[in-house]
Design a protein around this motif. Sequence first.
Motif, short mmCIF file in Angstrom:
data_model
loop_
_atom_site.label_atom_id
_atom_site.label_comp_id
_atom_site.label_asym_id
_atom_site.label_seq_id
_atom_site.Cartn_x
_atom_site.Cartn_y
_atom_site.Cartn_z
N VAL A 1 0.83 -1.22 0.00
CA VAL A 1 0.00 0.00 0.00
C VAL A 1 0.86 1.26 0.00
O VAL A 1 2.03 1.23 0.39
N GLU A 2 0.25 2.32 -0.46
CA GLU A 2 0.92 3.62 -0.49
C GLU A 2 -0.15 4.69 -0.23
O GLU A 2 -1.34 4.44 -0.44
N GLU A 3 0.29 5.87 0.20
CA GLU A 3 -0.69 6.93 0.45
C GLU A 3 -1.13 7.57 -0.86
O GLU A 3 -0.33 7.72 -1.78
N VAL A 4 -2.39 7.95 -0.92
CA VAL A 4 -2.90 8.64 -2.11
C VAL A 4 -3.64 9.89 -1.63
O VAL A 4 -4.15 9.91 -0.50
N ASP A 5 -3.67 10.90 -2.49
CA ASP A 5 -4.45 12.09 -2.19
C ASP A 5 -5.90 11.66 -1.89
O ASP A 5 -6.50 10.96 -2.71
N PRO A 6 -6.45 12.06 -0.73
CA PRO A 6 -7.79 11.58 -0.35
C PRO A 6 -8.85 11.79 -1.43
O PRO A 6 -9.80 11.02 -1.53
N LYS A 7 -8.67 12.79 -2.29
CA LYS A 7 -9.70 13.01 -3.31
C LYS A 7 -9.65 11.93 -4.41
O LYS A 7 -10.57 11.79 -5.20
N ASP A 8 -8.54 11.15 -4.44
CA ASP A 8 -8.40 10.13 -5.48
C ASP A 8 -8.72 8.71 -5.00
O ASP A 8 -8.51 7.75 -5.75
N VAL A 9 -9.21 8.56 -3.77
CA VAL A 9 -9.43 7.20 -3.24
C VAL A 9 -10.39 6.39 -4.10
O VAL A 9 -10.29 5.17 -4.17
N SER A 23 -10.49 5.85 -7.08
CA SER A 23 -9.89 5.16 -8.23
C SER A 23 -9.27 3.82 -7.83
O SER A 23 -8.79 3.09 -8.70
N TYR A 24 -9.22 3.51 -6.53
CA TYR A 24 -8.41 2.37 -6.07
C TYR A 24 -9.13 1.54 -5.01
O TYR A 24 -10.16 1.94 -4.49
N GLY A 25 -8.47 0.40 -4.65
CA GLY A 25 -8.87 -0.33 -3.46
C GLY A 25 -8.20 0.33 -2.26
O GLY A 25 -7.03 0.71 -2.34
N ILE A 26 -8.95 0.48 -1.17
CA ILE A 26 -8.43 1.19 0.02
C ILE A 26 -8.49 0.24 1.22
O ILE A 26 -9.46 -0.52 1.37
N VAL A 27 -7.44 0.28 2.06
CA VAL A 27 -7.43 -0.61 3.23
C VAL A 27 -7.68 0.18 4.51
O VAL A 27 -7.41 1.38 4.59
N ALA A 28 -8.20 -0.53 5.51
CA ALA A 28 -8.32 0.04 6.87
C ALA A 28 -7.12 -0.46 7.65
O ALA A 28 -6.82 -1.67 7.64
N ARG A 29 -6.41 0.46 8.30
CA ARG A 29 -5.17 0.10 8.98
C ARG A 29 -5.39 -0.24 10.45
O ARG A 29 -5.98 0.54 11.19
N THR A 45 -7.53 -4.41 8.59
CA THR A 45 -8.78 -4.81 9.25
C THR A 45 -9.97 -4.77 8.29
O THR A 45 -11.06 -5.23 8.63
N GLY A 46 -9.78 -4.24 7.11
CA GLY A 46 -10.86 -4.22 6.13
C GLY A 46 -10.37 -3.64 4.82
O GLY A 46 -9.29 -3.02 4.77
N MET A 47 -11.12 -3.89 3.75
CA MET A 47 -10.74 -3.37 2.42
C MET A 47 -12.00 -2.99 1.67
O MET A 47 -13.01 -3.69 1.79
N VAL A 48 -11.91 -1.94 0.88
CA VAL A 48 -13.09 -1.57 0.07
C VAL A 48 -12.61 -1.08 -1.29
O VAL A 48 -11.61 -0.38 -1.40
N ALA A 86 -14.18 6.21 2.63
CA ALA A 86 -12.88 5.52 2.63
C ALA A 86 -12.35 5.36 4.06
O ALA A 86 -12.36 6.32 4.83
N PRO A 87 -11.89 4.14 4.41
CA PRO A 87 -11.40 3.93 5.77
C PRO A 87 -10.01 4.52 6.03
O PRO A 87 -9.55 4.56 7.17
N SER A 88 -9.31 4.96 4.98
CA SER A 88 -7.99 5.60 5.11
C SER A 88 -7.65 6.18 3.74
O SER A 88 -8.49 6.19 2.83
N ASN A 89 -6.41 6.66 3.60
CA ASN A 89 -5.97 7.03 2.25
C ASN A 89 -4.83 6.11 1.80
O ASN A 89 -4.00 6.48 0.99
N LEU A 90 -4.82 4.88 2.35
CA LEU A 90 -3.81 3.90 1.93
C LEU A 90 -4.40 3.05 0.82
O LEU A 90 -5.38 2.32 1.04
N PHE A 91 -3.82 3.16 -0.36
CA PHE A 91 -4.42 2.44 -1.49
C PHE A 91 -3.60 1.22 -1.87
O PHE A 91 -2.38 1.16 -1.67
N ILE A 92 -4.31 0.23 -2.40
CA ILE A 92 -3.69 -1.02 -2.84
C ILE A 92 -3.03 -0.73 -4.19
O ILE A 92 -3.70 -0.40 -5.16
N SER A 93 -1.69 -0.82 -4.21
CA SER A 93 -0.99 -0.30 -5.39
C SER A 93 -0.55 -1.38 -6.36
O SER A 93 0.36 -1.17 -7.15
N GLY A 94 -1.20 -2.54 -6.31
CA GLY A 94 -0.98 -3.52 -7.38
C GLY A 94 0.04 -4.60 -7.10
O GLY A 94 0.50 -5.27 -8.02
#
Length: 302
Positions: A161-169, A171-177, A188-191, A199-207
């Motif tokens: 995971v990596e941080e993404v600008d909250p306005k871009d969440v 576009s991606y899968g986001i994890v709860a830390r 603890t969760g993914m959406v 969005a549960p955070s701004n940590l996005f699943i980066s592939g």
Amino acid sequence: MSKRVRTAVFPVAGLGTRFLPATKAMPKEMLTVVDRPLIQYAVDEAREAGIEHFVFVTGRNKGVIEDHFDRQYELEHTLEMRGKVEALQELQKDLPSAGRTSFTRQQEPLGLGHAVWCARELVGDQPFALLLPDMVFQARPGVLKQMMSAYEELGGNIVGVEEVDPKDVSSYGIVARGAGPDSGFRITGMVEKPKPADAPSNLFISGRYILQPEIFALLSEQTRGAGGEIQLTDAMQILIRTQNFTGVKYDGKVFDCGSKLGFLTANVAFALEREDLADDFRKAIRELGLLEPDAEPRKVPA
Ligand code: G1P
């Protein structure tokens, strides 16, 4: 001890509509960052992490990818005759050894989850790495290698995971830390593609993923999710009830080469890292007037 990860899956069936007309007759995975195709970066990263079996989930019009990972005798012969030893060695170095590549087809574009499911027979009952080739990283060691260290320690499933600008969440899968350090924290969760407010955070699943084979059974039952596609994130969100998922906030930076902006930025960043190009490229950019603060780009004559 966790079972060793030997196999990596590369989903390369996508249509690449965002890059038309470039991708009308050519797979988007063959677009280049400087002089290497996107798919080559992902394969190199997997090899650095100790992967031995490379599984490609392809589709129609993707034959060039198979050719890219084969020998090209005519070319090799010509390079040899011309004494281009270095170029020849580079080509040979990029090639997985014989028998270490497998290709299967995703027959319909039903989404990432479905593409991964198409690899189930080739992967079998073992953990596997999954690399989305659109995502190219500047990271040393490579991102998958960093994730392997977490896997060796903790086992289970690992997600980069990596941080993404909250306005871009969205576009991606986001994890709860949950608890734990950047090098390995509890997810603890993914959406998949949430609205910014959800969005549960701004940590996005980066592939980059390391997954246990139980994901395949869940994918076969998965109904369509975000965007009407069978989503990997939805299946992971079910698997998390019975297996651990660890997030790794790796050292490095991703370029989302599935978008024009990410792709262009990657080309600049990688060119500036290349010893054989950096100085001249910097000079060329300066001549375009792009390195001074607030500079307007030079007008190209019509
Ligand atoms: C896929 C995944 C998403 C992830 C993204 C990274 O989405 O579903 O969770 O964040 O890749 O590129 P896609 O780009 O296929 O829409």
